[in-house]
Design an enzyme around this catalytic site. Structure first.
Site, PDB file in Angstrom:
ATOM      1  N   HIS A   1       0.380  86.182  78.712  1.00 31.52           N
ATOM      2  CA  HIS A   1       0.737  84.817  79.085  1.00 31.52           C
ATOM      3  C   HIS A   1       0.624  83.885  77.887  1.00 31.52           C
ATOM      4  CE1 HIS A   1       0.150  80.956  81.505  1.00 31.52           C
ATOM      5  NE2 HIS A   1       1.350  81.383  81.820  1.00 31.52           N
TER       6      HIS A   1
ATOM      7  N   HIS B   1       4.033  81.897  76.163  1.00 34.42           N
ATOM      8  CA  HIS B   1       4.145  80.462  75.892  1.00 34.42           C
ATOM      9  C   HIS B   1       4.195  80.159  74.388  1.00 34.42           C
ATOM     10  CE1 HIS B   1       4.150  78.703  79.920  1.00 34.42           C
ATOM     11  NE2 HIS B   1       3.381  79.723  80.256  1.00 34.42           N
TER      12      HIS B   1
ATOM     13  N   HIS C   1       7.452  83.966  85.478  1.00 34.44           N
ATOM     14  CA  HIS C   1       6.377  83.541  86.387  1.00 34.44           C
ATOM     15  C   HIS C   1       6.616  84.071  87.800  1.00 34.44           C
ATOM     16  CE1 HIS C   1       5.619  80.799  82.953  1.00 34.44           C
ATOM     17  NE2 HIS C   1       4.362  80.901  83.340  1.00 34.44           N
TER      18      HIS C   1
ATOM     19  N   GLU D   1       9.587  72.425  84.464  1.00 34.64           N
ATOM     20  CA  GLU D   1       8.392  72.813  83.681  1.00 34.64           C
ATOM     21  C   GLU D   1       7.566  71.601  83.210  1.00 34.64           C
ATOM     22  OE1 GLU D   1       9.215  75.198  80.245  1.00 34.64           O
ATOM     23  OE2 GLU D   1       7.101  75.601  79.905  1.00 34.64           O
TER      24      GLU D   1
ATOM     25  N   HIS E   1       5.523  70.753  86.745  1.00 35.49           N
ATOM     26  CA  HIS E   1       4.662  71.926  86.540  1.00 35.49           C
ATOM     27  C   HIS E   1       3.528  71.640  85.557  1.00 35.49           C
ATOM     28  CE1 HIS E   1       3.867  75.080  83.515  1.00 35.49           C
ATOM     29  NE2 HIS E   1       3.456  75.758  84.574  1.00 35.49           N
TER      30      HIS E   1
ATOM     31  N   HIS F   1      -0.665  71.503  86.174  1.00 38.71           N
ATOM     32  CA  HIS F   1      -1.733  72.142  85.387  1.00 38.71           C
ATOM     33  C   HIS F   1      -2.786  71.094  84.998  1.00 38.71           C
ATOM     34  CE1 HIS F   1      -0.746  76.379  84.275  1.00 38.71           C
ATOM     35  NE2 HIS F   1       0.474  76.030  84.640  1.00 38.71           N
TER      36      HIS F   1
ATOM     37  N   HIS G   1       1.637  78.117  90.982  1.00 39.15           N
ATOM     38  CA  HIS G   1       2.914  78.723  90.605  1.00 39.15           C
ATOM     39  C   HIS G   1       3.707  79.209  91.808  1.00 39.15           C
ATOM     40  CE1 HIS G   1       3.890  78.499  86.359  1.00 39.15           C
ATOM     41  NE2 HIS G   1       2.597  78.317  86.182  1.00 39.15           N
TER      42      HIS G   1
HETATM   43 CU1  CUO Z   1       2.761  79.919  82.330  1.00 37.12          CU
HETATM   44 CU2  CUO Z   1       2.126  77.365  84.375  1.00 37.12          CU
HETATM   45  O1  CUO Z   1       1.340  78.619  83.071  1.00 37.12           O
HETATM   46  O2  CUO Z   1       3.425  78.186  82.991  1.00 37.12           O
END
Ligand code: CUO
Length: 686
Positions: free
Chosen positions: A196, A200, A225, A337, A352, A356, A392
């Protein structure tokens, strides 16, 4: 005019010094230069030239070296984007090296490593450099904090060579009183969290546009995701748990708590926990320059749903941009996102990312306790927390809402004329046919690179992770046409839901976990295709995930090649198959051969040096996504009329085989040589 004051910056056994221009030293180190030189001399020296002028770093320098850095916080990600831009603008490799050396003791270390990693991965002159594994650089992000005290003691008392690995207990973050703890082996898996982090890193949502704007990045944000969720749900069903529940209500207490037990060494803090029944609130934190209300999230959500149901979004110029069958998902991915490619952040916000943030600051929304963000605030740690999956699942559901508005695949969209899959079989040595065997395995990771203490030398942490016996697929195909190219698409899904009832297609399709995808040439007549599980287009080998597990041992050719083809992004091979159950978790293995002529993408090269070994979730570096179909094809849409079950969905070029995943609760010790899924996996437990 280059005074030579070598400064040791490597740790562990790679005794490398940089020959740093005296002007580069920070005030703190200037008086100590010769002392440091004496202590760390010997080994390899890399000379660093002095830049005639240092670019303006004032913006990235606004974040203190001892502060926590989160990419989800726009103020921080803008600073990182600026640093990336400055590094990218270095004319030559030597200039970049020089600037990096200058920045290293000044910029926030976590931001520095992030920005430099993005740059090294993207610059043509550094692309083939090996980056150390993130878990080696920042081990405290990936394992129980108690390991480090013990490692310090071991390295202080015991000579290199006689040290024993520090075992990370299996149950360190909770016990079984917490229902969610049953599945902590998945959430806290080091390889999954590394994947992960790397994803990113490869797909940043901010930074120079030429780095952010990758082929179909918004769609891949959705798909990668979505696959995490499918895998998580399958893992949950394996453990007699229900599928994850979407976080739909942002006003009610959140029942899941999470206590990470991680040290935040960089910020000199522990990672804040979230007690059960914490409630989200408006965020207003001066220090990170971040403020938004829960109502903002709700407004953005409503506008996004509105756009999906109207079939278009409104861009910043006030024009309608249609959400088409081909591009809609990509537009939405960037919008939800949100990345800098969002067509209108004013209107649709950053749902998104701010989810977080709202979750990661739930314990201190206005910074009155001077607390840092929780694990949801960092892509290296977010997947540890049960709330990650609930959040998610919510985001994924929005994408599914869109997928329900585009046309279903017709029989013609799915067929491959004159191609019939006749049988599919899974086989592994010593295991019944069509069974997959899972068990625990231990591996070691070197902590010394990421820990600041003397004396140096490797000290290992030993962790336990899920593993499966490697297996082969055998697929028999009848081709009654001419020789053609086909794409083999392999998925696995659970057969029964929480109540023990067979899944209907409309739900089962969302649980379809991609296992592999590859091209084959079908000759006329009968074709037998054999494919090994370790070749999966979803995973990267163990030695690529963990790299340099033991730097005292010379690398094998496979490892050297893996290191050279540095990628890091890719699902860890050991987590390809869910845990299953002792009785044998019942699943359906789905194989389809689609018409390669319709799948081909021009300029999607896979030359073995472009990070192409995990293209399903990570794409190919410097290339277009190698499959022309919608990601998730053929399961990304609601079924055509009349299709209720998977069986009814099938066309002759598809086949479903019942398989079982049998888990045996035993632990396989690390191999003597410490590395290598190859060897590891050829020795399943007897
Ligand atoms: Cu990979 Cu929310 O963590 O995008």
């Amino acid at each position: 005019d280059r005074p030579t004051e070598p400064i040791f910056i490597g740790k562990g056994d790679d005794n490398v010094s940089f020959d740093v221009p005296a002007e580069y030293l920070t005030d703190r180190y200037k008086p100590l230069a010769s002392d440091i030189q004496n202590r760390f001399s010997g080994g390899k020296t890399i000379s660093v030239s002095k830049l005639s002028s240092i670019p303006d770093l004032s913006f990235p320098l606004q974040l203190g070296r001892d502060k926590a850095f989160s990419l989800f916080i726009p103020y921080h990600s803008k600073m990182a984007a600026k640093l990336i831009e400055i590094f990218m603008a270095s004319k030559t490799f030597d200039d970049l090296l020089s600037l990096a050396v200058y920045a290293r003791d000044r910029v926030n270390p976590y931001m520095f490593i992030y920005a430099l990693s993005v740059v090294v991965t993207h610059r043509p002159d550094t692309r083939n450099l090996e980056l150390p594994s993130h878990v080696e650089m920042f081990p405290s992000l990936y394992m129980d904090a108690t390991v480090f005290g013990r490692a310090r003691e071991e390295s202080a008392v015991v000579q290199t060579g006689s040290r024993t690995p520090i075992e990370i207990p299996h149950d360190y973050s909770a016990n079984d009183l917490d229902f969610e703890h049953r599945i902590s082996y998945f959430r806290e898996d080091i390889g999954i969290n590394l994947h992960h982090w790397h994803w990113h890193l490869v797909y940043p949502f901010d930074g120079p546009v030429e780095i952010v704007n990758k082929d179909r990045r918004g769609e891949l944000f959705f798909y990668m995701h979505e696959q995490i969720l499918a895998r998580y749900n399958m893992e949950r069903l394996s453990n007699d748990m229900n599928r994850v529940v979407r976080l739909t209500n942002w006003r009610s207490p959140i029942v899941e708590g999470y206590f990470p037990k991680l040290d935040n060494i960089l910020a000199n803090r522990v990672w804040p926990p979230r007690p059960v029944n914490a409630t989200l609130s408006n965020i207003n934190r001066e220090v990170e320059q971040i403020s938004f209300d829960i109502e903002d999230l709700e407004r953005w959500r409503d506008r996004i749903f509105n756009a999906i149901h109207s079939g278009f979004i409104i861009n910043t110029a006030g024009q309608q941009v249609r959400l088409t069958e081909a591009d809609g998902i990509n537009i939405l991915g960037n919008l939800i996102e949100a990345s800098i490619l969002s067509l209108n952040q004013n209107l649709y916000g950053s749902l998104h990312n701010n989810g977080h943030n709202a979750i990661s600051f739930i314990h201190d929304p206005d910074n009155r306790f001077l607390e840092n963000y929780g694990v949801m605030g960092d892509s290296a740690t977010a997947m540890r927390d049960p709330i990650f999956y609930r959040w998610h699942a919510y985001i994924d559901d929005i994408f599914q809402e869109f997928k329900a508005t585009i046309p279903s695949y017709t029989v013609q969209n799915l067929s491959f004329d004159n191609v019939r899959v006749q049988s599919v079989e899974i086989s592994a040595t010593g295991i019944p046919r069509n069974e997959l065997a899972t068990f625990w395995q231990q591996s070691d990771v070197d902590l010394s690179r990421g820990l600041d203490f003397l004396p140096r030398g490797s000290v290992f942490a030993r962790f336990t992770h899920l593993q499966h016996a490697p297996f082969n697929y055998k697929i028999t195909v009848e081709n009654n046409g001419n020789q053609r190219v086909g794409t083999v698409r392999i998925f696995i899904a659970p057969r029964y839901d929480e109540r023990g009832l067979p899944f209907l297609f409309r739900e089962q399709r969302k649980l379809m976990v991609e296992l592999d995808k590859f091209s084959v040439t079908l000759t006329r007549g009968r074709n037998e295709i054999t494919r090994r599980s370790i070749e999966s287009s979803v995973t990267i080998p163990h030695e690529v995930t963990y790299r340099n597990l033991d730097r005292n041992r010379p690398a094998t050719n496979t490892e050297a090649a893996a290191a050279f083809n540095f990628c890091g992004c890719g699902w860890p091979q050991n987590m390809l198959i869910p845990k299953g159950s002792a009785e044998g978790f019942q699943c359906q293995l789905f194989v389809m051969i689609s018409n390669g002529a319709n799948d081909q993408v021009e300029n999607a090269q896979a030359d073995g040096q472009t990070c192409d070994n995990a293209s399903s979730y990570c794409g190919i570096r410097n290339s277009r996504y190698p499959d022309a179909r919608s990601m998730g094809y053929p399961f990304d849409r609601t079924p055509r009329d009349g299709v209720v079950t998977l069986q009814q969905f099938l066309t002759p070029n598809m086949f479903v085989q019942d398989v079982r995943i049998r888990f045996s609760n035993r632990t396989v010790a690390p191999l003597q040589n410490r590395v290598g899924s190859q060897q590891t996996s050829k020795n399943p437990p007897a």
